[in-house]
Design an enzyme around this catalytic site. Sequence first.
Site, PDB file in Angstrom:
ATOM      1  N   HIS A 260       0.851  -1.188   0.000  1.00  0.00           N
ATOM      2  CA  HIS A 260       0.000   0.000   0.000  1.00  0.00           C
ATOM      3  C   HIS A 260       0.892   1.245   0.000  1.00  0.00           C
ATOM      4  O   HIS A 260       1.354   1.696   1.043  1.00  0.00           O
ATOM      5  CB  HIS A 260      -0.918   0.002   1.208  1.00  0.00           C
ATOM      6  CG  HIS A 260      -1.739   1.255   1.309  1.00  0.00           C
ATOM      7  ND1 HIS A 260      -2.768   1.521   0.440  1.00  0.00           N
ATOM      8  CD2 HIS A 260      -1.660   2.299   2.144  1.00  0.00           C
ATOM      9  CE1 HIS A 260      -3.294   2.687   0.751  1.00  0.00           C
ATOM     10  NE2 HIS A 260      -2.638   3.187   1.779  1.00  0.00           N
ATOM     11  N   ASP A 262       1.034   5.016  -0.472  1.00  0.00           N
ATOM     12  CA  ASP A 262       0.286   6.262  -0.621  1.00  0.00           C
ATOM     13  C   ASP A 262       0.960   7.131  -1.675  1.00  0.00           C
ATOM     14  O   ASP A 262       2.179   7.363  -1.623  1.00  0.00           O
ATOM     15  CB  ASP A 262       0.237   7.010   0.708  1.00  0.00           C
ATOM     16  CG  ASP A 262      -0.712   6.357   1.701  1.00  0.00           C
ATOM     17  OD1 ASP A 262      -1.810   5.967   1.286  1.00  0.00           O
ATOM     18  OD2 ASP A 262      -0.349   6.233   2.879  1.00  0.00           O
ATOM     19  N   ASP A 372      -7.684   1.826   1.810  1.00  0.00           N
ATOM     20  CA  ASP A 372      -7.405   2.814   2.856  1.00  0.00           C
ATOM     21  C   ASP A 372      -8.107   4.149   2.652  1.00  0.00           C
ATOM     22  O   ASP A 372      -7.710   5.140   3.249  1.00  0.00           O
ATOM     23  CB  ASP A 372      -5.887   3.035   2.941  1.00  0.00           C
ATOM     24  CG  ASP A 372      -5.486   3.919   4.109  1.00  0.00           C
ATOM     25  OD1 ASP A 372      -6.152   3.865   5.145  1.00  0.00           O
ATOM     26  OD2 ASP A 372      -4.507   4.671   3.975  1.00  0.00           O
ATOM     27  N   HIS A 576      -6.202   9.857  -1.531  1.00  0.00           N
ATOM     28  CA  HIS A 576      -6.876   9.901  -0.238  1.00  0.00           C
ATOM     29  C   HIS A 576      -6.050  10.467   0.915  1.00  0.00           C
ATOM     30  O   HIS A 576      -6.514  10.441   2.065  1.00  0.00           O
ATOM     31  CB  HIS A 576      -7.425   8.515   0.127  1.00  0.00           C
ATOM     32  CG  HIS A 576      -6.382   7.479   0.396  1.00  0.00           C
ATOM     33  ND1 HIS A 576      -6.153   6.435  -0.464  1.00  0.00           N
ATOM     34  CD2 HIS A 576      -5.520   7.296   1.416  1.00  0.00           C
ATOM     35  CE1 HIS A 576      -5.197   5.662   0.020  1.00  0.00           C
ATOM     36  NE2 HIS A 576      -4.801   6.162   1.170  1.00  0.00           N
TER      37      HIS A 576
END
Length: 1008
Positions: A260, A262, A372, A576
């Site tokens: 994951h 970001d 997420d 996000h």
Amino acid sequence: MHDDRVLVEQRIARILRERLLPAVHGERAPLRVEVWHAPGEPVAAVEAIGATYRPVEAGEAWGPAWGTSWFHLTGTVPTGWAGRAVEAVVDLGFPAERDGFSAEGLVHRPDGTAVKGLNPRNTWVRVADKAEGDERVDLYVEAAANPELHEGVASYLGDVETAGDQPLYRVRRIELAVFDEQVWELVRDVEVLAGLMHELSPDEPRRWNILRALERALDGALDLQDVPGSAAAARAVLAPALAAPANASAHLVSAVGHAHIDSAWLWPLRETVRKVARTVSNVTALMDDDPEFVFAMSSAQQWAWMEEHRPDVWARMREKVATGQLVPVGGMWVESDTNMPGGEALARQLVHGKRFFLDRFGIETSEIWLPDSFGYTAAFPQLVHLSRSRWFLTQKISWSQFNRFPHHTFWWEGLDGSRVFTHFPPVDTYNADLTGREIAHLVRNFSDKGAANRSLVPFGHGDGGGGPTREMLGRAARLRDLEGSARVRVEPPARFFEQAHEDYPDAPVWVGELYLELHRGTYTSQAENKQGNRRAEHLLHEAELWSATAAVRTGHPYPHEELDRIWKTVLLHQFHDILPGSSIAWVHRESRTTYRRLFAELEEIVGAAQRALAGDPDGGGEVVFNAAPHARDGVPARGAQPARTTGEAVSCTSRDGGFVLDNGLVRATVDARGLLVSVLDLGTDREVVAPGAAANLLQIHPDLPAHWDAWDVDHTYRRTTTDLTDLDAMARVDEPGGAVGVQVRRTFGASSATQTIALAPGARRVDLDVEVDWHETETFLKAAFPLDVRAERSTAETQFGYLHRPTDVNTSWEFARFEICAHRFLHVGEPGFGVALVNDSTYGHDVTRTVRPDGGTTTTVRLSLLRAPRYPDPETDQGAHRMRYALVPAADLLDATREGTRINLPQRRVPGGATVEPLVGVDHAGVVVSAVKLADDGSGDVVVRLYEALGARARARLELGFPAAAVEVTDLLERPLPGADDPVLDGGGVALALRPFQVLTLRFTRSD
């Protein structure tokens, strides 16, 4: 029997830490280490490798925050290591257990191609599988001095402009070592069995069998003074315990390699490019060693970065996609926020994401992969269907504060009735290590026992931590069929979804939004970026509309490439942790600059198209361009209209130290405090403001959540409220177009606010404008509107429709929604009368009800204007801001929709004498045109996307302002939609029948 498991676990932990792990790389030899510190921003590998290096001293400090140092490692494999596996061990001073959040490195060959990434839990790089001895070692490490930023600690390290130049790290260990495979395998054996034993109950014989096997292995077979020489014997003792098969009814786990990353968060966008390169280099190297390893990678933007910036990494990606080991997932440009992007933007996330994977690899992604994001809009299931995706995955809902979501596998039903098969991984993390403890927690936690027996685990270190490791794959191999555990298979997510869907077709249904009971402050933090997103979305709408109109009418060149690039930039900034305002200062500083650049580009695109349409600018005429619906009676939307003025002139009279504004439709009274104490709708003779109350009231609250400053607003903030009623100055102001207002100035703390309350001729609304010079910290600013309405629910615009939410707090689920997200309007009402609050850039709202002594009910709607968290950006929202909103009395949902669109898409006036008819028009005011554009494939076809906005069935006619030869219903990617009935062209238009909240995309082939 005495339970000595705790003692055994303590001994195991110590033996692992002090004996086994050091013995994995037991024999060592030195490497020569040199360094070159790159000045300023990172440089290409070829440039860095050609630089001049100098020797590194032991323990030398390196790396000012955000700096880059290149280390050159050279040496020779000792002759005595012939026939053995040899690795370089590189510890650049990594903080322990902080993978993805501090210093990281990427190893390169002398030709500049990437080898693998380095981080705190992955410090090795293979030199030889079976050394010959005397091999030359020549490696370069690009080391990034990303600073540690700890939760809740205000730090100026989050921006290169304020971080300073002090070095953050010291070189700890850089050397050659023998890799002892038997010791490494023993470590995996022990940790898997010990983790499983920890989770088994004292009543289970299996726990005792494991405990005794570990005792025999570690206390008998293993010689702690000669771990390499006794590792094989210890493994032989443990082999029977590892060979015992799982129960026939064991839970089935699909383990999917994942990282994951970001796209920005505690690092800037440019650093994410390097994080992706490090992680992809890691996983493609693992794939070489393990052909069964599968890694799922989302975010087309991250793939595109590799294609653009790292052709060597991109080549490896293409190679592993072809083998099926590297799997594109998600179908979105980035893992975006889904609360705040507009409907068209969410559609384009899917368009650009899926199209990238189709164009590059011919792969139609099936999963919407959003582990997420901070809650999920009820509009999403329909968009999933219209993008030809099938499944949805997130893990984030497990973070909710108050209520446990009742399912892990279910059908999610959206606004229009579309359903998507959905899974929440019960492992409760999207960065699993694949430990026995995690797998045991997964099985216990799974909500759908008895009806379903499968779940998915995304495993791998995230945020630049390098993704899956060989250690995780070693654990997965042991958990494949192990007594007392679930069965674990490493496989692509599509296999899990296909099997889970087949096993559980009658899964339960969840209707409506997936509200995250956490991170509610993200609707408000970094207000300027939220304004930038809102304005960019509407400018893109105008740019496409007027460019398409000009292309069809005048042959004006349609800016395909420019719009494609701008859309992708806007979509990236909807990630996000960018749009929600939860990134470091550097990220938000850059995004503000980017938005300003995009505004200038889009204004030029809009202006060029409108000038082409308006004709001779010197003829003394003027064309008024309307990109929004502007009437209740079905006047064709989104065309150019002649200028006209309607309604009475606005009067402004002084009264009791205040002012009364009146335009014949609405009478607004501002008292001596500068507060809006009355809004009378003259058509219904209905007062809007609750008796004795004041609207447009600014209020501040202390705002220090328990965790996650920029993310969270805790319900406890309401316990302390300060009304801002002190007045510095108040005066009448005359505004363009005949509007008249009252301007009020206030100061509070270190800040000031200038509010304007105005009426425009012919407008049944009160326009409100606030400019705030904000210099508070850990403070929440709201604008309150106590309304004389008994509203059982609020209605908030969301993408392609609206959501009803109860205003009561009968249940914990309702209480948890103390802060909610709305787009351009929020409406409250009772039978026969409603009020809308519309805005140009605000997303956070709250709605409460109180019963007055007179028995009436006051429904208070508040807009969340500004926050001032200190982490991760200590200067969040400091400075000047301007927000516009309007109070619309006697409003139904059509009024709310119309006025919400109007405030975001104002008229434009362009010199010219041409008559510009609408390119398309709809005869039903509840059917909203979301996009008018030319087809992305350059064919010249006209694409129109529209939706039913009022939650009712609608029969409408779409009128065309151009000749069309054919029409078809398409998916979001402008391909024929399977199973759809194409409308019939009839006399220059098409008749449409839409279900509530249906989104419909039509593609028109133009005729000559």
